[in-house]
Design a protein around this motif. Structure first.
Motif, PDB file in Angstrom:
ATOM      1  N   ARG A 156       1.842   7.571   4.078  1.00 14.34           N
ATOM      2  CA  ARG A 156       1.489   6.290   3.875  1.00 14.34           C
ATOM      3  C   ARG A 156       0.743   5.870   2.739  1.00 14.34           C
ATOM      4  O   ARG A 156       0.925   5.084   1.918  1.00 14.34           O
ATOM      5  N   ILE A 157      -0.364   6.746   2.513  1.00 12.46           N
ATOM      6  CA  ILE A 157      -1.118   6.560   1.301  1.00 12.46           C
ATOM      7  C   ILE A 157      -0.504   6.977  -0.065  1.00 12.46           C
ATOM      8  O   ILE A 157      -0.729   6.010  -1.110  1.00 12.46           O
ATOM      9  N   GLY A 158       0.449   7.692  -0.065  1.00 14.38           N
ATOM     10  CA  GLY A 158       1.266   7.969  -1.327  1.00 14.38           C
ATOM     11  C   GLY A 158       2.185   6.802  -1.369  1.00 14.38           C
ATOM     12  O   GLY A 158       2.191   6.116  -3.057  1.00 14.38           O
ATOM     13  N   GLU A 159       2.527   6.100  -0.555  1.00 12.00           N
ATOM     14  CA  GLU A 159       3.308   5.027  -0.767  1.00 12.00           C
ATOM     15  C   GLU A 159       2.576   3.772  -1.156  1.00 12.00           C
ATOM     16  O   GLU A 159       2.807   2.800  -1.990  1.00 12.00           O
ATOM     17  N   VAL A 160       1.182   3.603  -0.679  1.00 10.26           N
ATOM     18  CA  VAL A 160       0.385   2.540  -1.259  1.00 10.26           C
ATOM     19  C   VAL A 160       0.011   2.578  -2.604  1.00 10.26           C
ATOM     20  O   VAL A 160      -0.187   1.784  -3.161  1.00 10.26           O
ATOM     21  N   ALA A 161      -0.332   3.855  -2.807  1.00  3.24           N
ATOM     22  CA  ALA A 161      -0.784   4.347  -4.119  1.00  3.24           C
ATOM     23  C   ALA A 161       0.227   3.944  -5.116  1.00  3.24           C
ATOM     24  O   ALA A 161      -0.039   3.345  -6.363  1.00  3.24           O
TER      25      ALA A 161
END
Ligand SMILES: Nc1ncnc2c1ncn2[C@@H]1O[C@H](COP(=O)(O)OS(=O)(=O)O)[C@@H](OP(=O)(O)O)[C@H]1O
Ligand SMILES: Nc1ncnc2c1ncn2[C@@H]1O[C@H](COP(=O)(O)OP(=O)(O)O)[C@@H](O)[C@H]1O
Length: 204
Positions: A89-94
């Motif tokens: 998820r945080i890879g996508e947000v980043a």
């Protein structure tokens, strides 16, 4: 036909692209992915780095594991599967922040090499994912223990704690290596700033 087309999901292209946003900001967008053991210094480096970049007129944001787990990822724990989903998820947000042209600092333990690799692949533009290995001997991390987590893990109060009873896979080829056990905070921040200058992310 792609799987998305089969599911009737299409991509809508806007008129403004990353390069347009970067022109407006006067610097490039990037994901600075800080990975390391608990208490290695990820959050401390991210905060000091952001201040220095912001004071130079850069658009910045910090995505910190502790904070994101209060909101977006509040449903996730620390099993290997949950950590993988946390990082996905945080890879996508980043990636989205980077597409906005923002210098995005990600401070998550992100203990698994394959999860970090997936986050790298999610970042659209080659070179914009900058892995920063925040290295520090476990003994020093344990001595620092700013949140008392190692003490609680050693006492058996926290199961599967990274470095004690859960693995941390060391990055093989990080773009930036910081040894916070030897170098002080300002030296670590300067190392990152120099990388960004030398690789054309920010003006020298
Ligand atoms: N079991 C276990 N293992 C590791 N860490 C734990 C655990 N339980 C709670 N915490 C606290 O959660 C912070 C790490 O969250 P992250 O989202 O960065 O972890 S991960 O990337 O999904 O592995 C981590 O913060 P940092 O010390 O800033 O890394 C800990 O304070
Ligand atoms: N060179 C350094 N870089 C970052 N933190 C350092 C450094 N030297 C000592 N520290 C200390 O180590 C601790 C790191 O804690 P923190 O930033 O919360 O780590 P993490 O986010 O990796 O869990 C802080 O108390 C910080 O003051």
């Amino acid at each position: 036909m792609t799987n998305h087309e089969k599911a009737n999901i299409y991509w809508h292209q806007g008129q403004i692209r990353k390069a347009d946003r970067e022109r407006l900001s006067g610097h490039r967008g990037a994901v600075l992915w800080l990975t390391g053991l608990p208490a290695s210094g990820k959050s401390t480096v991210a905060v000091a780095l952001e201040k220095k970049l912001f004071d130079r007129g850069c658009r910045t944001y910090i995505l910190d594991g502790d904070n994101i787990r209060h909101g977006l990822n509040r449903d996730l724990g620390f099993s290997p599967e949950d950590r993988t989903e946390n990082i996905r998820r945080i890879g996508e947000v980043a990636r989205l922040f980077c597409d906005c042209g923002v210098l995005t600092m990600v401070a998550f333990i992100s203990p698994y090499q394959s999860d970090r690799q997936a986050a790298r692949e999610a970042a659209e533009e080659p070179g914009t994912f900058i892995e920063v290995f925040v290295d520090c001997p476990l003994a020093t991390c344990e001595q620092r223990d700013p949140k008392g987590m190692y003490r609680r893990a050693r006492a058996g109060e926290i199961q599967g704690f990274t470095g004690i009873s859960a693995p941390y896979e060391v990055p093989e080829k990080p773009e930036i290596y910081l040894d916070t056990g030897i170098n002080d905070l300002s030296a670590c921040v300067d190392t990152v700033i120099r990388y960004l200058e030398m690789n054309g992310f920010i003006p020298a």
